[in-house]
Design a protein around this motif. Structure first.
Motif, mmCIF file in Angstrom:
data_model
loop_
_atom_site.group_PDB
_atom_site.id
_atom_site.type_symbol
_atom_site.label_atom_id
_atom_site.label_comp_id
_atom_site.label_asym_id
_atom_site.label_seq_id
_atom_site.Cartn_x
_atom_site.Cartn_y
_atom_site.Cartn_z
ATOM 1 N N ILE A 44 0.840 -1.204 0.000
ATOM 2 C CA ILE A 44 0.000 0.000 0.000
ATOM 3 C C ILE A 44 0.876 1.255 0.000
ATOM 4 C CG2 ILE A 44 -1.620 1.349 1.394
ATOM 5 C CD1 ILE A 44 -2.806 -1.379 2.299
ATOM 6 N N ALA A 45 2.004 1.185 0.695
ATOM 7 C CA ALA A 45 2.882 2.350 0.820
ATOM 8 C C ALA A 45 3.698 2.628 -0.440
ATOM 9 C CB ALA A 45 3.824 2.173 2.007
ATOM 10 N N LEU A 46 3.924 1.610 -1.263
ATOM 11 C CA LEU A 46 4.768 1.806 -2.450
ATOM 12 C C LEU A 46 4.272 2.925 -3.370
ATOM 13 C CD1 LEU A 46 5.955 -1.746 -3.515
ATOM 14 C CD2 LEU A 46 7.354 0.206 -2.814
ATOM 15 N N PRO A 47 2.997 2.939 -3.769
ATOM 16 C CA PRO A 47 2.571 4.050 -4.635
ATOM 17 C C PRO A 47 2.650 5.406 -3.933
ATOM 18 C CG PRO A 47 0.844 2.370 -4.470
ATOM 19 C CD PRO A 47 1.961 1.957 -3.578
ATOM 20 N N LEU A 48 2.395 5.406 -2.643
ATOM 21 C CA LEU A 48 2.498 6.667 -1.895
ATOM 22 C C LEU A 48 3.946 7.141 -1.837
ATOM 23 C CD1 LEU A 48 0.072 5.755 1.022
ATOM 24 C CD2 LEU A 48 -0.423 7.188 -0.955
ATOM 25 N N ARG A 53 8.748 10.540 -3.859
ATOM 26 C CA ARG A 53 10.116 10.047 -3.953
ATOM 27 C C ARG A 53 11.180 11.133 -3.837
ATOM 28 N NH1 ARG A 53 7.546 9.700 -8.644
ATOM 29 N NH2 ARG A 53 8.415 10.662 -10.503
ATOM 30 N N THR A 54 10.876 12.361 -4.256
ATOM 31 C CA THR A 54 11.898 13.410 -4.170
ATOM 32 C C THR A 54 12.214 13.721 -2.707
ATOM 33 O OG1 THR A 54 10.183 15.093 -4.403
ATOM 34 C CG2 THR A 54 11.362 14.443 -6.391
ATOM 35 N N ARG A 55 11.199 13.743 -1.861
ATOM 36 C CA ARG A 55 11.450 13.985 -0.430
ATOM 37 C C ARG A 55 12.109 12.785 0.221
ATOM 38 N NH1 ARG A 55 6.288 16.724 2.255
ATOM 39 N NH2 ARG A 55 6.831 15.076 3.706
ATOM 40 N N LEU A 56 11.747 11.590 -0.215
ATOM 41 C CA LEU A 56 12.343 10.392 0.366
ATOM 42 C C LEU A 56 13.840 10.298 0.065
ATOM 43 C CD1 LEU A 56 9.561 7.722 -0.277
ATOM 44 C CD2 LEU A 56 10.205 8.776 1.894
ATOM 45 N N ARG A 57 14.267 10.796 -1.088
ATOM 46 C CA ARG A 57 15.696 10.774 -1.444
ATOM 47 C C ARG A 57 16.541 11.615 -0.481
ATOM 48 N NH1 ARG A 57 14.402 12.050 -7.112
ATOM 49 N NH2 ARG A 57 13.678 10.090 -7.954
ATOM 50 N N ARG A 58 15.923 12.589 0.142
ATOM 51 C CA ARG A 58 16.664 13.469 1.057
ATOM 52 C C ARG A 58 16.894 12.837 2.428
ATOM 53 N NH1 ARG A 58 13.380 18.245 -1.213
ATOM 54 N NH2 ARG A 58 11.869 17.637 0.349
ATOM 55 N N LEU A 59 16.248 11.706 2.698
ATOM 56 C CA LEU A 59 16.432 11.055 3.994
ATOM 57 C C LEU A 59 17.817 10.424 4.075
ATOM 58 C CD1 LEU A 59 12.960 9.339 4.431
ATOM 59 C CD2 LEU A 59 13.765 11.455 5.485
ATOM 60 N N SER A 60 18.399 10.480 5.244
ATOM 61 C CA SER A 60 19.731 9.912 5.452
ATOM 62 C C SER A 60 19.633 8.426 5.798
ATOM 63 C CB SER A 60 20.441 10.653 6.590
ATOM 64 O OG SER A 60 19.808 10.347 7.823
ATOM 65 N N ALA A 67 13.571 4.350 10.839
ATOM 66 C CA ALA A 67 12.268 3.948 10.304
ATOM 67 C C ALA A 67 12.128 2.433 10.316
ATOM 68 C CB ALA A 67 12.091 4.487 8.887
ATOM 69 N N LEU A 68 13.187 1.722 9.983
ATOM 70 C CA LEU A 68 13.157 0.268 9.997
ATOM 71 C C LEU A 68 12.945 -0.262 11.413
ATOM 72 C CD1 LEU A 68 13.443 -2.327 8.344
ATOM 73 C CD2 LEU A 68 15.893 -2.222 8.799
ATOM 74 N N LYS A 69 13.641 0.325 12.378
ATOM 75 C CA LYS A 69 13.469 -0.100 13.775
ATOM 76 C C LYS A 69 12.034 0.142 14.254
ATOM 77 C CE LYS A 69 17.595 1.855 15.150
ATOM 78 N NZ LYS A 69 18.429 2.498 16.162
ATOM 79 N N LEU A 70 11.530 1.336 13.967
ATOM 80 C CA LEU A 70 10.169 1.667 14.395
ATOM 81 C C LEU A 70 9.134 0.772 13.726
ATOM 82 C CD1 LEU A 70 10.397 5.562 14.447
ATOM 83 C CD2 LEU A 70 10.180 4.036 16.422
ATOM 84 N N SER A 71 9.322 0.484 12.453
ATOM 85 C CA SER A 71 8.360 -0.373 11.764
ATOM 86 C C SER A 71 8.445 -1.809 12.273
ATOM 87 C CB SER A 71 8.556 -0.315 10.252
ATOM 88 O OG SER A 71 9.785 -0.869 9.884
#
Length: 146
Positions: A44-48, A53-60, A67-71
């Motif tokens: 479900i999250a993939l299309p979102l 994607r431009t904002r996601l690229r800025r994540l370190s 995010a992986l730990k929290l998920s």
């Protein structure tokens, strides 16, 4: 404002479905249900994510690690324990215990972080806590008496 309320109500209704899944497929182990739920969220999250994607690229890398730990805790582990509890005790008992989280969080935050964050006075906190506890008692009265 109205759309926000509709989204909140819809999210609340959909959240209630987490208690139904383990009852609908009790033959599936809780770990499998948890993993399936996690995969479904990912699909479900993939299309979102693609749309943003431009904002996601800025994540370190540290952001992605966090995010992986929290998920893992919030989706995999939490739902594994919840599905296991529902399969072993039934939905009413598990719902009642999960329903105490607002009370536990409010009291714990006031006790542990009140000095740092500014504690609510117990006088102001008591009426909502009593209402929450009464609501939990009313909702689960039949289960508590059985």
């Amino acid at each position: 404002m109205l759309s926000g309320i509709v989204f909140a109500l819809t999210a609340g209704l959909m959240w209630g479905l987490i208690f139904v899944g383990p009852l609908m497929v009790p033959e599936y182990p809780a770990a499998l249900q948890s993993a399936g739920r996690y995969v479904a969220f990912g699909l479900i999250a993939l299309p979102l994510a693609w749309a943003d994607r431009t904002r996601l690229r800025r994540l370190s890398r540290a952001d992605w690690t966090e995010a992986l730990k929290l998920s893992a805790v919030g989706n995999l582990l939490y739902y594994f324990f919840l599905a296991s509890a529902i399969q072993r005790t039934g939905a009413p008992v598990s719902t009642m215990i999960i329903g105490t989280l607002p009370v536990v969080i409010a009291v714990t935050a006031n006790l542990l972080y009140g000095r740092q964050e500014g504690a609510l006075s117990w006088w102001r906190l008591t009426p909502p806590l009593v209402l929450i506890l009464l609501g939990l008692l009313c909702v689960n009265l039949a289960e508590l008496s059985a």
